[in-house]
Design an enzyme around this catalytic site. Structure first.
Site, PDB file in Angstrom:
ATOM      1  N   GLN A  79      -3.917 -11.622  18.961  1.00  0.00           N
ATOM      2  CA  GLN A  79      -4.881 -11.042  19.897  1.00  0.00           C
ATOM      3  C   GLN A  79      -6.104 -11.943  20.038  1.00  0.00           C
ATOM      4  O   GLN A  79      -6.573 -12.196  21.145  1.00  0.00           O
ATOM      5  CB  GLN A  79      -5.305  -9.651  19.431  1.00  0.00           C
ATOM      6  CG  GLN A  79      -4.254  -8.583  19.671  1.00  0.00           C
ATOM      7  CD  GLN A  79      -4.811  -7.186  19.493  1.00  0.00           C
ATOM      8  OE1 GLN A  79      -5.600  -6.923  18.579  1.00  0.00           O
ATOM      9  NE2 GLN A  79      -4.407  -6.273  20.349  1.00  0.00           N
ATOM     10  N   HIS A  83      -8.234 -15.926  23.279  1.00  0.00           N
ATOM     11  CA  HIS A  83      -9.516 -16.556  23.622  1.00  0.00           C
ATOM     12  C   HIS A  83      -9.402 -18.058  23.331  1.00  0.00           C
ATOM     13  O   HIS A  83      -9.373 -18.469  22.174  1.00  0.00           O
ATOM     14  CB  HIS A  83     -10.642 -15.932  22.798  1.00  0.00           C
ATOM     15  CG  HIS A  83     -10.761 -14.454  22.990  1.00  0.00           C
ATOM     16  ND1 HIS A  83     -11.448 -13.883  24.035  1.00  0.00           N
ATOM     17  CD2 HIS A  83     -10.252 -13.412  22.271  1.00  0.00           C
ATOM     18  CE1 HIS A  83     -11.372 -12.563  23.951  1.00  0.00           C
ATOM     19  NE2 HIS A  83     -10.652 -12.256  22.889  1.00  0.00           N
ATOM     20  N   GLU A  91      -4.067 -23.798  11.900  1.00  0.00           N
ATOM     21  CA  GLU A  91      -3.456 -22.672  11.188  1.00  0.00           C
ATOM     22  C   GLU A  91      -2.485 -23.154  10.112  1.00  0.00           C
ATOM     23  O   GLU A  91      -1.816 -24.183  10.272  1.00  0.00           O
ATOM     24  CB  GLU A  91      -2.713 -21.774  12.181  1.00  0.00           C
ATOM     25  CG  GLU A  91      -2.121 -20.531  11.565  1.00  0.00           C
ATOM     26  CD  GLU A  91      -1.334 -19.701  12.567  1.00  0.00           C
ATOM     27  OE1 GLU A  91      -0.709 -18.703  12.140  1.00  0.00           O
ATOM     28  OE2 GLU A  91      -1.341 -20.039  13.764  1.00  0.00           O
ATOM     29  N   SER A  93       0.857 -23.494   8.309  1.00  0.00           N
ATOM     30  CA  SER A  93       2.180 -23.561   8.940  1.00  0.00           C
ATOM     31  C   SER A  93       3.285 -23.321   7.919  1.00  0.00           C
ATOM     32  O   SER A  93       3.369 -24.016   6.905  1.00  0.00           O
ATOM     33  CB  SER A  93       2.394 -24.925   9.597  1.00  0.00           C
ATOM     34  OG  SER A  93       3.713 -25.031  10.093  1.00  0.00           O
ATOM     35  N   ARG A 189     -13.971  -7.670  21.755  1.00  0.00           N
ATOM     36  CA  ARG A 189     -13.177  -7.174  20.634  1.00  0.00           C
ATOM     37  C   ARG A 189     -13.935  -6.229  19.707  1.00  0.00           C
ATOM     38  O   ARG A 189     -13.313  -5.616  18.839  1.00  0.00           O
ATOM     39  CB  ARG A 189     -12.627  -8.356  19.838  1.00  0.00           C
ATOM     40  CG  ARG A 189     -11.752  -9.292  20.650  1.00  0.00           C
ATOM     41  CD  ARG A 189     -10.519  -8.606  21.178  1.00  0.00           C
ATOM     42  NE  ARG A 189      -9.724  -9.493  22.017  1.00  0.00           N
ATOM     43  CZ  ARG A 189      -8.570  -9.162  22.585  1.00  0.00           C
ATOM     44  NH1 ARG A 189      -8.084  -7.947  22.397  1.00  0.00           N
ATOM     45  NH2 ARG A 189      -7.915 -10.010  23.349  1.00  0.00           N
TER      46      ARG A 189
END
Length: 224
Positions: A79, A83, A91, A93, A189
């Site tokens: 979510q 943006h 991130e 992995s 959010r």
């Protein structure tokens, strides 16, 4: 600065930020007139930031930067990942790591909302339905983790074994963005119609931004 969520299952941690970000905003705004302040003037600079935010002169708010380290379930990350403008992220992995997956389990299960624009209602399931639903949830989650570990033991590459893991699996990433980009995220959010788990995260982001950029954040945030 590290803020925990959901009984310390997830967290938002400030890693780096622009020092004197509010001062940078007003100096960026005054650049057109070749003017600069060496320190923040409480009255005049606050008035200028208020004016910039109110009149949507957003460019000066794109100069201060913030980097966060996030530890969240995948479904929350996806979510927030909508943006894109003003952001970069890196991130963890599961192509390269093969440790035991950590899975998010909510404190309660909410009812389906009659209004389809809302993902859930404010009501939780009755005790009996929630107990049965948690049994289903836990069984599916545990089966996924067992299947992943079995594939790994069989020698399957992590990048393929990860296919069986659920969206509730925890992941971690570095998220860098401008002050204005984070303000856009939080204005959307932190709102009441956002999924509760994502709103929990956004509220922590807002708390950190308010600590680092107190004047700008006061006038940028307009959560309904």
């Amino acid at each position: 600065m590290k803020l925990f969520i959901w009984d310390d299952i997830g967290f938002v941690e400030r890693m780096a930020y622009t020092e004197n970000g509010d001062l940078l905003v007003v100096n960026a705004a005054r650049c057109s007139f070749d003017k600069e302040h060496t320190e923040f003037k409480e009255k005049g600079d606050t008035r200028l930031i208020n004016y910039l935010a109110r009149e949507k002169h957003v460019l000066p708010f794109r100069h201060p930067q913030l980097t966060l380290r996030m530890h969240m379930p995948i479904f929350v990350l996806r979510q927030l990942g909508k943006h894109q403008i003003g952001f970069s992220w890196s991130e963890v992995s599961r192509r390269y790591i093969s440790g035991e997956p950590e899975v998010y389990r909510p404190e309660n299960l909410r009812k389906y909302a009659e209004d389809k624009k809302q993902g859930s209602s404010d009501q939780v399931l009755t005790e009996h339905l929630e107990e049965n639903s948690f049994w289903i949830l836990d069984a599916a989650t545990n089966k996924s983790v067992v299947a992943y570990n079995a594939l790994m033991r069989a020698g399957v590459a992590p990048e393929q074994a990860r296919m069986v893991l659920p969206q509730s699996m925890m992941t971690e990433w570095y998220w860098s963005g401008t002050l204005y980009a984070f303000a856009r995220v939080c204005n959307l959010r932190c709102a009441k119609d956002t999924q509760e788990e994502t709103r929990d995260v956004a509220n922590k982001i807002s708390e950190i931004c308010g600590e680092q950029f107190p004047i700008s954040w006061k006038y940028l945030i307009d959560v309904k």
